[in-house]
Design an enzyme around this catalytic site. Structure first.
Site, PDB file in Angstrom:
ATOM      1  N   ASP A 237       0.901  -1.155   0.000  1.00  0.00           N
ATOM      2  CA  ASP A 237       0.000   0.000   0.000  1.00  0.00           C
ATOM      3  C   ASP A 237       0.936   1.200   0.000  1.00  0.00           C
ATOM      4  O   ASP A 237       1.576   1.494   1.011  1.00  0.00           O
ATOM      5  CB  ASP A 237      -0.883   0.007   1.259  1.00  0.00           C
ATOM      6  CG  ASP A 237      -1.858   1.192   1.247  1.00  0.00           C
ATOM      7  OD1 ASP A 237      -1.509   2.225   0.658  1.00  0.00           O
ATOM      8  OD2 ASP A 237      -2.955   1.079   1.813  1.00  0.00           O
ATOM      9  N   HIS A 238       1.025   1.864  -1.150  1.00  0.00           N
ATOM     10  CA  HIS A 238       2.099   2.855  -1.267  1.00  0.00           C
ATOM     11  C   HIS A 238       1.915   4.029  -0.306  1.00  0.00           C
ATOM     12  O   HIS A 238       2.863   4.756  -0.023  1.00  0.00           O
ATOM     13  CB  HIS A 238       2.285   3.333  -2.715  1.00  0.00           C
ATOM     14  CG  HIS A 238       1.160   4.140  -3.242  1.00  0.00           C
ATOM     15  ND1 HIS A 238       0.053   3.571  -3.789  1.00  0.00           N
ATOM     16  CD2 HIS A 238       0.982   5.470  -3.303  1.00  0.00           C
ATOM     17  CE1 HIS A 238      -0.766   4.523  -4.174  1.00  0.00           C
ATOM     18  NE2 HIS A 238      -0.233   5.686  -3.894  1.00  0.00           N
TER      19      HIS A 238
ATOM     20  N   HIS B  89      -6.143   2.563   1.673  1.00  0.00           N
ATOM     21  CA  HIS B  89      -5.287   3.697   2.054  1.00  0.00           C
ATOM     22  C   HIS B  89      -5.788   4.449   3.300  1.00  0.00           C
ATOM     23  O   HIS B  89      -5.043   4.676   4.247  1.00  0.00           O
ATOM     24  CB  HIS B  89      -5.179   4.696   0.906  1.00  0.00           C
ATOM     25  CG  HIS B  89      -4.731   4.098  -0.385  1.00  0.00           C
ATOM     26  ND1 HIS B  89      -3.676   3.219  -0.462  1.00  0.00           N
ATOM     27  CD2 HIS B  89      -5.176   4.242  -1.659  1.00  0.00           C
ATOM     28  CE1 HIS B  89      -3.505   2.851  -1.719  1.00  0.00           C
ATOM     29  NE2 HIS B  89      -4.405   3.457  -2.466  1.00  0.00           N
TER      30      HIS B  89
END
Ligand code: NAD
Length: 484
Positions: free
Chosen positions: A177-178, A240
């Protein structure tokens, strides 16, 4: 301040989907920046693996073009770029068939960290995992990196988890999950657990509420057909925003270690109350003079999918009982910004009287643009005229505080890939976390489907539907301004 770049061990990194959009736009330019910084060993190998039949030379040209297009600043390091391209390989592989796997095996070296990045559609994850094992490419030390979306509900996420865990141990699976790779997100942990100042106040006794906003100015772009089956809830909130909420709300882990951190995050998700329908606002952007409507973008005139969502969440535990968390995300909004704001309560008594004014302390953690933090502090307005209070920001913008070194701060993908090579899973989602997030999300989405919920239209360039403002107003609160 001198930046410390610690080189990682030698590695072979195979990127399945190495010719795809994500690989060209993010993964390979990111790896090149790590190469420039000296973090990537000169012996490391990156092997693109994708469906297209092409030579290694053609692949290198493709990646040179991608670096020029997506990171013109680093592309200026010409000699460096040629050396980096020299470390690239390419093998045409059929994820669903037998073709290319033996050739890929022949490219791999012994006694080197092996990482396999699944930058392909999730429907291929299981097939690739299986072939990595059956063709003898992966051993117990190998790592696999998987991209979002990790399922579209609990059932599909469980199925994906099962298909990976048949061949790999959880300690080898890196669900990316950037958002977790962003410098500020990690700084959030440093600020919370590295200072005495904040943690004693980090609870419902002192915090009035918390807002998390991820606003984009773009529409769904070319991802219309995918996005319309997903919507903001699945595309942004379940992963996110949920991850940000966990890091803000979790208890202090005993140590900064992958399972200690992820155990605490999981407890937060499990403590989330179900969300009442009147605590959620869904929206869909309307056409503007210059841009099409959401429905035109996704070519579905009857779409009920949301491109905006605002919601009020509650965590039922001792720390947060009574402190709401407001989440908001949307496309085609007023400005591109991601911010977490911790809004503290009023001081118990104002000795200055109402005419002096009053400002609440707000800790604002910005993820983009200009990653950094500010703490609003109340001081006296300078000059004569009695006691008037103003709110001034104590600014911790990294670019200013760290000077030229701030430019060296790696982008989220770069950092996360280096963490994979180092074998550090702290910033990656664990299987049970992902499932718990879906367990909370599924009933919300099912409720919309049952009620045929229709999203409210909102103007492009706005802050979302008016109902989202009402969500806060009803509680006597206001959203923070959306600005770059
Ligand atoms: P893409 O369509 O641009 O590329 C897909 C890649 O997969 C290509 O390299 C293609 O050759 C390869 N491929 C497809 N079928 C194959 C097969 N049978 N065997 C071997 N290779 C095959 O997709 P993308 O945008 O790069 O996205 C890749 C993954 O990353 C998807 O799961 C996507 O949801 C996810 N993702 C993408 C982005 C992004 O910004 N593009 C962001 C987040 C997550």
């Amino acid at each position: 301040m001198v930046s410390r770049v610690i080189p990682v061990d030698n590695f072979d990194l195979v990127i399945f989907g190495g010719t795809g959009d994500l690989a060209r736009r993010k993964i390979l330019p990111g790896l090149f920046r790590r190469f420039i910084s000296g973090q990537m060993p000169e012996e490391a190998r990156i092997i693109g693996a994708a469906r297209s039949d092409m030579s290694v030379d053609d692949y290198r040209v493709m990646i040179r073009d991608a670096v020029h297009e997506f990171d013109p600043a680093s592309a200026k390091h010409k000699d460096c770029l040629e050396r980096f391209l020299g470390q690239l390989g390419y093998v045409a592989v059929d994820a669903m068939g037998e073709g290319g796997w033996k050739e890929l095996h022949a490219e791999m070296r012994e006694n080197t960290v092996r990482a396999f990045y699944f930058s392909v559609a999730p429907s291929l994850f299981g097939a690739i995992a299986e072939r990595l094992k059956s063709f003898g490419l992966a051993d117990d030390q190998s790592r696999i990196v998987v991209e979002k979306p990790f399922g579209k509900d609990l059932e599909t996420a469980k199925k994906l988890n099962r298909s990976l865990s048949e061949h790999f141990d959880e300690s080898q699976i890196y669900r990316i999950d950037h958002y977790l790779g962003k410098e500020t997100v990690q700084n959030l942990m440093a600020v919370r657990f590295g200072n005495m100042l904040f943690e004693p106040l980090w609870n419902s006794q002192y915090v009035d509420h918390i807002q998390i906003t991820v606003a984009e100015t773009v529409g769904v772009g070319g991802r219309g057909s995918y996005y319309d089956t997903s919507g903001a809830m699945r595309d942004m909130v379940q992963n996110h925003l949920m991850q940000l909420l966990c890091l803000i709300a979790m208890e202090p882990p005993a140590k900064f270690d992958p399972d200690a951190v992820r155990d605490e995050k999981l407890k937060v998700i499990r403590a989330l109350d179900p969300v009442e329908p009147h605590h959620i606002v869904r929206g869909q952007y309307a056409a503007s003079e210059k841009t099409p409507s959401y429905r035109a973008d996704v070519e579905n005139a009857r779409s009920f999918t949301e491109s905006f969502i605002a919601m009020r969440c509650q965590i039922s535990n001792w720390r947060w009982a009574g402190t709401p968390f407001y989440l908001r995300t949307g496309k085609r909004m007023k400005a591109r910004t991601s911010e977490i704001a911790v809004v503290f309560k009023d001081a118990p008594h104002s000795i200055f009287g109402p005419e002096a004014g009053y400002h609440r302390n707000v800790l604002s953690i910005r993820l983009q643009p200009n990653e950094g933090m500010t703490l609003g502090v109340t001081i006296k307005e300078p000059g004569p005229g009695g006691m008037r209070l103003v709110d001034v920001p104590l600014d911790m913008t990294f670019a200013e505080a760290l000077g030229p070194d701030a430019e060296e701060v790696p982008d989220a993908y770069e950092r996360l890939i280096m963490d994979v090579i180092r074998g550090n899973q702290t910033l990656f989602m664990r299987g049970d976390e992902v499932e718990a997030a879906w367990r909370w999300t599924d009933p919300i989405i099912e409720g919309w489907q049952r009620r045929n919920d229709v999203p409210k239209e909102y103007d492009t360039g706005s802050t979302g539907p008016d109902d989202a403002l009402m969500l806060m107003h009803r509680d006597g609160r206001r959203w923070r301004e959306i600005k770059e």
